[in-house]
Write a protein that holds these residues in place. Structure first.
Motif, PDB file in Angstrom:
ATOM      1  N   ARG A  57     -12.732  -8.174   4.992  1.00 42.95           N
ATOM      2  CA  ARG A  57     -11.809  -7.817   3.928  1.00 42.95           C
ATOM      3  C   ARG A  57     -11.457  -9.084   3.146  1.00 42.95           C
ATOM      4  O   ARG A  57     -11.262 -10.146   3.739  1.00 42.95           O
ATOM      5  N   LYS A  59     -10.043  -5.584  -0.571  1.00 45.77           N
ATOM      6  CA  LYS A  59     -11.354  -4.976  -0.839  1.00 45.77           C
ATOM      7  C   LYS A  59     -12.301  -5.302   0.321  1.00 45.77           C
ATOM      8  O   LYS A  59     -12.296  -6.417   0.851  1.00 45.77           O
ATOM      9  N   TRP A  60     -13.108  -4.328   0.713  1.00 45.49           N
ATOM     10  CA  TRP A  60     -14.125  -4.541   1.750  1.00 45.49           C
ATOM     11  C   TRP A  60     -15.412  -5.070   1.113  1.00 45.49           C
ATOM     12  O   TRP A  60     -15.852  -4.564   0.081  1.00 45.49           O
ATOM     13  N   SER A  90     -16.573  -1.278  -0.845  1.00 54.34           N
ATOM     14  CA  SER A  90     -15.338  -0.515  -0.798  1.00 54.34           C
ATOM     15  C   SER A  90     -15.609   0.984  -0.838  1.00 54.34           C
ATOM     16  O   SER A  90     -15.013   1.760  -0.085  1.00 54.34           O
ATOM     17  N   ASN A  91     -16.551   1.403  -1.715  1.00 59.51           N
ATOM     18  CA  ASN A  91     -16.856   2.830  -1.815  1.00 59.51           C
ATOM     19  C   ASN A  91     -17.465   3.351  -0.526  1.00 59.51           C
ATOM     20  O   ASN A  91     -17.182   4.477  -0.093  1.00 59.51           O
ATOM     21  N   LYS A 104     -16.930   2.146   2.496  1.00 59.82           N
ATOM     22  CA  LYS A 104     -15.866   2.233   3.494  1.00 59.82           C
ATOM     23  C   LYS A 104     -15.018   3.487   3.280  1.00 59.82           C
ATOM     24  O   LYS A 104     -14.615   4.150   4.235  1.00 59.82           O
ATOM     25  N   GLN A 105     -14.764   3.797   2.019  1.00 54.09           N
ATOM     26  CA  GLN A 105     -14.009   5.010   1.728  1.00 54.09           C
ATOM     27  C   GLN A 105     -14.768   6.244   2.198  1.00 54.09           C
ATOM     28  O   GLN A 105     -14.171   7.186   2.741  1.00 54.09           O
ATOM     29  N   GLU A 144     -16.919   6.286   4.679  1.00 49.06           N
ATOM     30  CA  GLU A 144     -16.852   6.312   6.139  1.00 49.06           C
ATOM     31  C   GLU A 144     -15.519   6.889   6.613  1.00 49.06           C
ATOM     32  O   GLU A 144     -15.474   7.688   7.560  1.00 49.06           O
ATOM     33  N   GLU A 145     -14.432   6.464   5.968  1.00 51.63           N
ATOM     34  CA  GLU A 145     -13.116   6.984   6.347  1.00 51.63           C
ATOM     35  C   GLU A 145     -13.044   8.490   6.096  1.00 51.63           C
ATOM     36  O   GLU A 145     -12.451   9.227   6.894  1.00 51.63           O
ATOM     37  N   LEU A 146     -13.673   8.931   4.989  1.00 53.65           N
ATOM     38  CA  LEU A 146     -13.683  10.361   4.696  1.00 53.65           C
ATOM     39  C   LEU A 146     -14.442  11.130   5.772  1.00 53.65           C
ATOM     40  O   LEU A 146     -14.021  12.209   6.204  1.00 53.65           O
ATOM     41  N   LYS A 202     -12.298  11.438   8.822  1.00 54.14           N
ATOM     42  CA  LYS A 202     -11.281  12.466   8.623  1.00 54.14           C
ATOM     43  C   LYS A 202     -11.887  13.859   8.729  1.00 54.14           C
ATOM     44  O   LYS A 202     -11.303  14.764   9.342  1.00 54.14           O
TER      45      LYS A 202
END
Length: 633
Positions: A221, A230-231, A257-258, A260-261, A263-265, A268
């Protein structure tokens, strides 16, 4: 020098010109030839023709340029008065054995020891070749400038204290700081790192400085100038060769960053999916290839009478099935995992609960596969038949949820493929520049390493392109534009792309496709992929010393092409399966030769869309012949 030239072939000047293979001519004040190198004579006149004493301009300069160039040459004699003058450069055509050709002339005025003897030394260079080289250099410079301009990441080099020596790329868009902020020392790279990630960066940077040949990529980060986190992925590379005077950190930075987002999605959505299956009124479980339970929902635990932690990791067949059905059910499952049997869509079976009660469950089993088509296990959903009417509705809802999850998976794969292409384009482009030695010469060891990077990045690009094409086909969005195309040109293009692979495999390829065959009706984007994959398959499954034959002939309104190899062949039992999506002949083949099981499926999809046909004839240990017919345009 003139005296040396007049001495004949034994002179030092003549020896130098002949050794270099240069085009050289010496003229006297009357523009007659005193000396011409062997190469000059070979290009201008037939072998054995004596040209010494001939008027140079009358014999070899085109009439329209003759007077103008002659005057320029006479003006060179005036340069004897100026000892600091430079040679004259002009461009003019010459009359050669092959017709008129353009040459660059470099003219030197010479004087012998005798002051009244003045001559001109003319060195000639092919003008077309010179302009071609200039154009190639210009294009390479444009290509490199375009690559740097469009690079979406950051290149940087820093000293061991993280002071930036060089930085380029999308510096401001990723960090928020200007390039000058780093180069002036206002911002140190360590200032950007998130505090919790600094120690990890220190360890990897230490290796990048001191471990020869070290290459590693890690996620960190960074804190932008505006305070946002930002990652990024940072790829370290140690390129110094035992030179302790060049301690530096060299790295390439990518904004992830996209990713990582995404991956988080996914996490979830996975948690949400687990909530869905827990909320379902059906029994749901996943069994792996070792017959152990890796996922189970609350309903299944309630029916079986166990807690979730008591069920996970247990052998499903030995623990939860009655003795009388255990062995036959276990044998059928082994056949499913081996790919020898497809489980029926619905199956009634008994389960045994903790208190010894048997309950009859209607199961629905689905085989799980990874991206390469390898079977990972089964996912099963079931319901107690005693409450069948009520459970059917709940099972349908659970099934729709699973379809939604599968759709999310496809969308994720599509997004991931696009995200992978962004860094891959940079890796592939930069490695090709290194391989072509645009950025400097490489030793043999470095050349071998770069060749491996280029080869594997090309392989990865094809894999990503296959996944993207699969998504396009599944979405029904594949569009084709049919034009008249030469099959010979398509085959030559594929062989050119595979040239290094053919040489490395030491395989003899014989192409007998005539350029006079009729044009075929084909899409110029998709059809080259088909031929590239078919020929590459033949290379991959043919041992060193083997042969590949490529032929084509017209049959009525179609062109019939055959690609025949002397490779390992395919059994007759498997020929009917090889065009299926994700199909692999067997696991050992996949490990040895690689592949995803998508290639032939994609080839057949494209051929079918063209109105053509494809089929395969093969014999194990003898070879394989791939037949393709194309509609004539």
């Amino acid at each position: 020098m003139v005296q040396d030239l007049e001495d004949g072939t034994s002179s030092m000047a003549s020896f130098c010109f002949e050794t270099m293979g240069a085009m050289v001519v010496v003229l006297d004040k009357n523009m007659r030839i005193l000396h011409a190198s062997t190469r000059t004579s070979a290009i201008l006149v037939s072998k054995g023709t004596e040209i010494k004493g001939i008027d140079w301009f009358e014999a070899f300069v085109p009439e329209e340029a003759r007077d103008h160039i002659r005057e320029k040459c006479y003006s060179c004699f005036l340069d004897f008065l100026d000892t600091s003058s430079s040679p004259m450069d002009i461009e003019c055509s010459l009359i050669t054995l092959q017709g008129e050709q353009s040459y660059c002339w470099k003219i030197y005025p010479l004087k012998t020891a005798e002051e009244d003897t003045e001559t001109l030394l003319i060195i000639l260079e092919d003008g077309l070749n010179s302009r071609y080289l200039d154009e190639q250099v210009r294009r390479m410079e444009e290509k490199y400038a375009c690559f740097v301009k469009n690079f979406k990441g950051i290149f940087f080099q820093a000293d061991p204290f993280y002071n930036i020596r060089f930085i380029a790329g999308a510096v401001q868009s990723i960090t928020g700081y200007k390039r000058e902020d780093f180069l002036s020392g206002k911002v140190n790279w360590a200032n950007l790192l998130y505090p919790d990630d600094l120690s990890s960066f220190d360890r990897h940077a230490e290796k990048a400085i001191h471990v020869q040949g070290y290459s590693g990529e890690h996620s960190y980060r960074i804190v932008r100038s505006d305070g946002r986190v930002k990652w990024v992925n940072i790829h370290f590379q140690n390129t110094w060769c035992n030179d302790n005077n060049n301690d530096a950190i060299q790295a390439i930075v990518y904004d992830i960053s996209n990713l990582k987002q995404a991956e988080e999605l996914v996490i979830k959505e996975r948690n949400k999916a687990h909530q869905y299956i827990d909320a379902a009124g059906s029994l749901i479980g996943v069994v792996n290839t070792d017959m152990k339970i890796v996922l189970v929902n609350k309903k299944a635990c309630e029916v079986l009478g166990y807690d979730e932690n008591e069920v996970l990791g247990r052998n499903w067949f030995d623990t939860f099935l009655p003795d009388r059905v255990r062995n036959i059910t276990k044998e059928n499952y082994k056949r499913v995992i081996a790919g020898e049997m497809i489980p029926p869509p619905f199956m009634e079976n008994y389960v045994q609960t903790r208190n010894g009660e048997e309950r009859l469950i209607l199961w629905h089993d689905v085989v799980l596969k990874d991206d390469s088509g390898m079977i990972m296990g089964t996912i099963s959903s079931g319901e107690d038949i005693t409450e069948r009417k009520k459970k059917e509705v709940e099972l349908a809802n659970a099934y729709e949820e699973l379809k939604s999850i599968d759709k999310m998976k496809d969308e994720f794969l599509s997004n991931l493929s696009h995200e992978l292409k962004t860094p891959l384009i940079s890796i592939k482009g930069y490695s090709e520049l290194l391989d072509e030695e645009v950025l400097g010469y490489l030793n043999d060891k470095q050349k071998k390493a770069i060749d491996a990077i280029v080869r594997n990045s090309t392989r990865l690009k094809r894999l990503i392109d296959s996944l993207l094409f699969l998504n396009i086909v599944n979405a029904g969005k594949a569009k084709y534009k049919f034009d008249p195309v030469s099959l010979k040109e398509l085959v030559d293009q594929a062989l050119y792309s595979l040239d290094s692979q053919i040489k490395q495999s030491r395989i003899n390829v014989e192409c007998n496709v005539s350029p006079y065959e009729p044009m075929i009706r084909a899409d110029q984007d998709y059809m080259p992929q088909v031929l590239l994959h078919i020929i590459e398959n033949a290379i991959k499954f043919t041992a060193a010393g083997g042969r590949i034959f490529i032929n084509a002939k017209r049959e009525a309104d179609r062109l019939h092409m055959q690609v025949k190899d002397t490779g390992i062949g395919i059994s007759q039992a498997q020929l009917g399966e090889i065009f299926k999506k994700f199909y692999q002949i067997d696991g050992s083949m996949t490990r040895r030769y690689g592949g995803t099981g998508l290639g032939l499926y994609i080839c057949k999809t494209i051929i079918d869309a063209h109105g053509g046909t494809i089929w395969i004839e093969s014999e194990e240990h003898v070879g394989t012949t791939v037949h393709i017919t194309f509609p004539v345009y």
